[in-house]
Design a protein around this motif. Structure first.
Motif, mmCIF file in Angstrom:
data_model
loop_
_atom_site.group_PDB
_atom_site.id
_atom_site.type_symbol
_atom_site.label_atom_id
_atom_site.label_comp_id
_atom_site.label_asym_id
_atom_site.label_seq_id
_atom_site.Cartn_x
_atom_site.Cartn_y
_atom_site.Cartn_z
ATOM 1 N N GLY A 165 3.268 12.241 -6.805
ATOM 2 C CA GLY A 165 4.567 12.757 -7.225
ATOM 3 C C GLY A 165 5.619 11.716 -7.543
ATOM 4 O O GLY A 165 6.621 12.037 -8.209
ATOM 5 N N HIS A 166 5.449 10.471 -7.102
ATOM 6 C CA HIS A 166 6.537 9.508 -7.225
ATOM 7 C C HIS A 166 6.150 8.175 -7.879
ATOM 8 O O HIS A 166 7.039 7.368 -8.161
ATOM 9 N N ALA A 167 4.875 7.928 -8.095
ATOM 10 C CA ALA A 167 4.465 6.620 -8.612
ATOM 11 C C ALA A 167 5.070 6.332 -9.987
ATOM 12 O O ALA A 167 5.582 5.228 -10.239
ATOM 13 N N GLU A 168 5.019 7.305 -10.888
ATOM 14 C CA GLU A 168 5.542 7.074 -12.233
ATOM 15 C C GLU A 168 7.039 6.810 -12.209
ATOM 16 O O GLU A 168 7.557 5.945 -12.935
ATOM 17 N N ARG A 169 7.777 7.552 -11.375
ATOM 18 C CA ARG A 169 9.227 7.357 -11.286
ATOM 19 C C ARG A 169 9.556 5.954 -10.780
ATOM 20 O O ARG A 169 10.470 5.296 -11.297
ATOM 21 N N LEU A 170 8.832 5.488 -9.755
ATOM 22 C CA LEU A 170 9.091 4.153 -9.225
ATOM 23 C C LEU A 170 8.808 3.079 -10.273
ATOM 24 O O LEU A 170 9.538 2.088 -10.373
ATOM 25 N N HIS A 171 7.774 3.281 -11.057
ATOM 26 C CA HIS A 171 7.471 2.317 -12.111
ATOM 27 C C HIS A 171 8.569 2.323 -13.171
ATOM 28 O O HIS A 171 9.018 1.269 -13.643
ATOM 29 N N ARG A 172 9.024 3.499 -13.510
ATOM 30 C CA ARG A 172 10.055 3.629 -14.534
ATOM 31 C C ARG A 172 11.394 3.041 -14.064
ATOM 32 O O ARG A 172 12.086 2.350 -14.809
ATOM 33 N N GLN A 173 11.763 3.300 -12.820
ATOM 34 C CA GLN A 173 13.075 2.889 -12.326
ATOM 35 C C GLN A 173 13.110 1.463 -11.788
ATOM 36 O O GLN A 173 14.141 0.798 -11.860
ATOM 37 N N HIS A 174 11.979 0.993 -11.228
ATOM 38 C CA HIS A 174 11.989 -0.307 -10.563
ATOM 39 C C HIS A 174 10.941 -1.275 -11.113
ATOM 40 O O HIS A 174 10.880 -2.429 -10.659
ATOM 41 N N GLY A 175 10.124 -0.820 -12.050
ATOM 42 C CA GLY A 175 9.112 -1.715 -12.610
ATOM 43 C C GLY A 175 8.018 -2.085 -11.631
ATOM 44 O O GLY A 175 7.342 -3.109 -11.801
ATOM 45 N N VAL A 176 7.796 -1.250 -10.624
ATOM 46 C CA VAL A 176 6.778 -1.541 -9.620
ATOM 47 C C VAL A 176 5.616 -0.564 -9.762
ATOM 48 O O VAL A 176 5.813 0.650 -9.904
ATOM 49 N N ARG A 177 4.412 -1.089 -9.768
ATOM 50 C CA ARG A 177 3.201 -0.271 -9.852
ATOM 51 C C ARG A 177 2.784 0.157 -8.445
ATOM 52 O O ARG A 177 2.639 -0.693 -7.553
ATOM 53 N N VAL A 178 2.593 1.439 -8.242
ATOM 54 C CA VAL A 178 2.115 1.942 -6.954
ATOM 55 C C VAL A 178 0.595 1.996 -6.987
ATOM 56 O O VAL A 178 -0.008 2.633 -7.858
ATOM 57 N N TRP A 179 -0.033 1.314 -6.033
ATOM 58 C CA TRP A 179 -1.498 1.311 -5.933
ATOM 59 C C TRP A 179 -1.902 1.997 -4.638
ATOM 60 O O TRP A 179 -1.699 1.473 -3.554
ATOM 61 N N TYR A 180 -2.460 3.194 -4.797
ATOM 62 C CA TYR A 180 -2.981 3.946 -3.658
ATOM 63 C C TYR A 180 -4.417 3.484 -3.436
ATOM 64 O O TYR A 180 -5.299 3.757 -4.248
ATOM 65 N N THR A 181 -4.673 2.771 -2.334
ATOM 66 C CA THR A 181 -5.906 1.970 -2.217
ATOM 67 C C THR A 181 -7.046 2.634 -1.459
ATOM 68 O O THR A 181 -8.013 1.965 -1.111
ATOM 69 N N LEU A 182 -6.976 3.921 -1.198
ATOM 70 C CA LEU A 182 -7.981 4.518 -0.307
ATOM 71 C C LEU A 182 -9.331 4.742 -0.981
ATOM 72 O O LEU A 182 -10.299 5.096 -0.318
ATOM 73 N N GLY A 183 -9.446 4.545 -2.277
ATOM 74 C CA GLY A 183 -10.709 4.812 -2.972
ATOM 75 C C GLY A 183 -11.884 4.043 -2.389
ATOM 76 O O GLY A 183 -11.756 2.888 -1.978
ATOM 77 N N LEU A 184 -13.043 4.686 -2.363
ATOM 78 C CA LEU A 184 -14.242 4.116 -1.755
ATOM 79 C C LEU A 184 -14.586 2.750 -2.336
ATOM 80 O O LEU A 184 -14.916 1.812 -1.592
ATOM 81 N N ASP A 185 -14.516 2.596 -3.651
ATOM 82 C CA ASP A 185 -14.954 1.335 -4.259
ATOM 83 C C ASP A 185 -14.063 0.159 -3.859
ATOM 84 O O ASP A 185 -14.512 -0.987 -3.869
ATOM 85 N N ASN A 186 -12.814 0.416 -3.505
ATOM 86 C CA ASN A 186 -11.951 -0.668 -3.034
ATOM 87 C C ASN A 186 -12.511 -1.303 -1.764
ATOM 88 O O ASN A 186 -12.279 -2.490 -1.508
ATOM 89 N N TYR A 187 -13.237 -0.523 -0.985
ATOM 90 C CA TYR A 187 -13.803 -1.022 0.267
ATOM 91 C C TYR A 187 -15.268 -1.414 0.109
ATOM 92 O O TYR A 187 -15.725 -2.387 0.715
ATOM 93 N N ARG A 188 -16.015 -0.686 -0.709
ATOM 94 C CA ARG A 188 -17.407 -1.071 -0.952
ATOM 95 C C ARG A 188 -17.480 -2.476 -1.536
ATOM 96 O O ARG A 188 -18.441 -3.208 -1.278
ATOM 97 N N ALA A 189 -16.480 -2.862 -2.307
ATOM 98 C CA ALA A 189 -16.497 -4.160 -2.978
ATOM 99 C C ALA A 189 -16.713 -5.287 -1.980
ATOM 100 O O ALA A 189 -17.631 -6.104 -2.119
ATOM 101 N N ALA A 190 -15.869 -5.357 -0.951
ATOM 102 C CA ALA A 190 -15.987 -6.448 0.026
ATOM 103 C C ALA A 190 -17.194 -6.271 0.925
ATOM 104 O O ALA A 190 -17.805 -7.264 1.354
ATOM 105 N N ASP A 191 -17.541 -5.026 1.238
ATOM 106 C CA ASP A 191 -18.646 -4.811 2.174
ATOM 107 C C ASP A 191 -20.002 -5.155 1.575
ATOM 108 O O ASP A 191 -20.999 -5.237 2.306
ATOM 109 N N MET A 192 -20.059 -5.396 0.280
ATOM 110 C CA MET A 192 -21.284 -5.938 -0.303
ATOM 111 C C MET A 192 -21.609 -7.304 0.298
ATOM 112 O O MET A 192 -22.775 -7.697 0.367
#
Length: 461
Positions: free
Chosen positions: A196-223
């Motif tokens: 609900g808020h990631a696009e607004r924060l990017h538009r107003q503050h130029g900051v990218r919101v990265w929601y990191t819970l995705g499985l591949d974000n963790y599988r990457a290091a666990d290789m």
């Protein structure tokens, strides 16, 4: 890069630097298969090697220790807990996640705000990794930030760190506590915020919101676990049993992917992996799924109170605790995931390759605590003498589950057993995060206000 400290222990120093090239090739596979149209996520690419990155990755040591044999099984510990600022395997994934953010920032000039729900350890490790990136000069405090959302029941496990102790960094990197009946609700809260808020924060503050819970974000290091196994352990067995305390089994799924990458590249592969899951009675869902094809707690065996001992007992299914103080106990809030979607991936892997699972109780862990402490005495793992001082039970759960499974004939018939040491710390290992260093959010609007304030702080307002 490997060094032998004593007869039974071999340490691989700075594993993420050691495997930089191989990990980069594996990450390219994840990048190739990334789904189109998903929310913002940096590419699966690491920064180019250099002194600053090597220093940043220097908390990624891995060790293997030979443990005493037990009931015919050769036991070893894969120690993934060697960062003294976290004492958990979450360091490996967190360093990799932050390194990807660093590369994206360097290439695009974007600012990034990592947003993650956590039961505690993931928040501690990601906050440590963000600070390491700032301290090593890879990014500035205004380019990379993190907001962590943690259930109130886990506050005792939150580590104080420079991101909280420095007032300016604390404002830019809020740690938000959510009071909730179901700890996993923090995932819903963080997801709702990002949606609900990631696009607004990017538009107003130029900051990218990265929601990191995705499985591949963790599988990457666990290789990297599979790479270290290949290089540090003999391949003289047809199969090896991997024991791991799990909530969603991200670590084992990463290890499985590492085996696939090694096989794809035509390299000499480690023995076939048989995965053995250890859980506790509060969240036994993956073992329930293995045993019954459902997460329904109605499939748990019925416990009856023994008036002589005051313990609850069952003898219907050896995959579940024989004795417990309370059938509804929650041994450790770190393991908080109910009905994990990863069961749909883990179940067929175990069905094909072999393995299994067991659930342990606090009473079983306490009754074997002295034995477990003695078993780990040569492994550079300092369990407190008094179990009441232990704050992270993952390793004790894993070893207790291994011993119980061996006693009950539940371990696969492979002689070789590798226990994945994913977390262990006591109250002597850290300073809890002071209450004044955390914020509270009852709903998504309050969470959004905290993130907005953090973005303003990074803007210099």
């Amino acid at each position: 890069m490997a060094a032998t400290l004593s007869a039974p222990t071999t340490v691989l120093k700075n594993a993420l630097t050691h495997y930089h090239a191989e990990l980069g090739q594996a990450l390219a596979v994840l990048e190739h298969h990334r789904a189109a149209g998903e929310a913002f996520s940096p590419a699966f690419r690491l920064p180019e090697p250099g002194p600053a990155l090597e220093e940043f990755f220097s908390a990624s040591d891995i060790a293997v220790t030979e443990l005493p044999r037990y009931r015919g099984h050769r036991l070893r510990l894969l120690d993934l807990m060697r960062n003294p600022a976290t004492r958990t395997t979450k360091t490996l994934a967190s360093l990799t996640i932050v390194a990807r953010a660093v590369r994206h920032i360097a290439e695009t000039g974007d600012r990034i705000m990592i947003v993650t729900p956590s039961s505690a350890n993931k928040a501690t490790a990601l906050r440590d990794a963000v600070h390491r990136a700032i301290a090593s000069g890879l990014v500035t405090a205004g380019q990379l930030q993190i907001t962590s959302v943690v259930p109130a029941g886990s506050t005792g496990k939150l580590w104080s760190s420079p991101l909280g102790e420095d007032a300016s960094l604390r404002r830019r990197n809020p740690l938000v506590v959510h009071e909730c009946a179901e700890p996993a609700s923090v995932k819903d809260l963080a997801t709702a915020f990002a949606t609900g808020h990631a696009e607004r924060l990017h538009r107003q503050h130029g900051v990218r919101v990265w929601y990191t819970l995705g499985l591949d974000n963790y599988r990457a290091a666990d290789m990297v676990r599979a790479f270290a196994e290949r290089d540090l352990l003999p391949a003289d067995q047809s199969a090896r049993t991997h024991v791991h305390s799990v909530s969603s089994a991200f670590g084992l799924l990463g290890h499985h992917l590492g085996h696939q990458i090694i096989a794809r590249d035509g390299r000499s592969a480690p023995p076939r992996a048989r995965y053995f899951l250890v859980q506790h009675l509060g969240t036994p869902d993956m073992v329930l799924s293995l045993r019954h094809g459902t997460h329904d707690r109605a499939e748990l065996p019925a416990y009856e109170l023994d008036p002589t001992t005051g313990l609850y007992r069952q003898d219907q299914d050896p995959h579940f605790p024989a004795t417990t103080y309370d059938p509804d106990e929650h041994l450790d809030p770190t393991f908080y995931t109910r009905r994990p979607v990863t069961s749909a991936q883990m179940d067929p892997i175990i069905a094909t390759q072999g393995g299994g699972g067991i659930v342990v109780s606090l009473q079983e862990c306490i009754s074997r605590y002295g034995e477990v402490r003695a078993l780990l005495s040569d492994a550079d793992v300092a369990l407190p003498a008094d179990p009441r001082r232990l704050r992270e039970w993952s390793l004790v759960m894993a070893v207790t589950g291994t011993l119980n499974a061996a006693d009950r004939g539940l371990l696969p018939d492979s002689e070789d057993v590798l226990v994945h040491g994913s977390g262990s710390y006591g109250e002597q290992d850290y300073r809890p995060l002071p209450a004044g260093h955390r914020l509270a959010a009852a709903d998504v609007e309050e969470l959004a206000a905290h993130v907005e304030e953090a973005a303003r702080a990074a803007d210099g307002r």
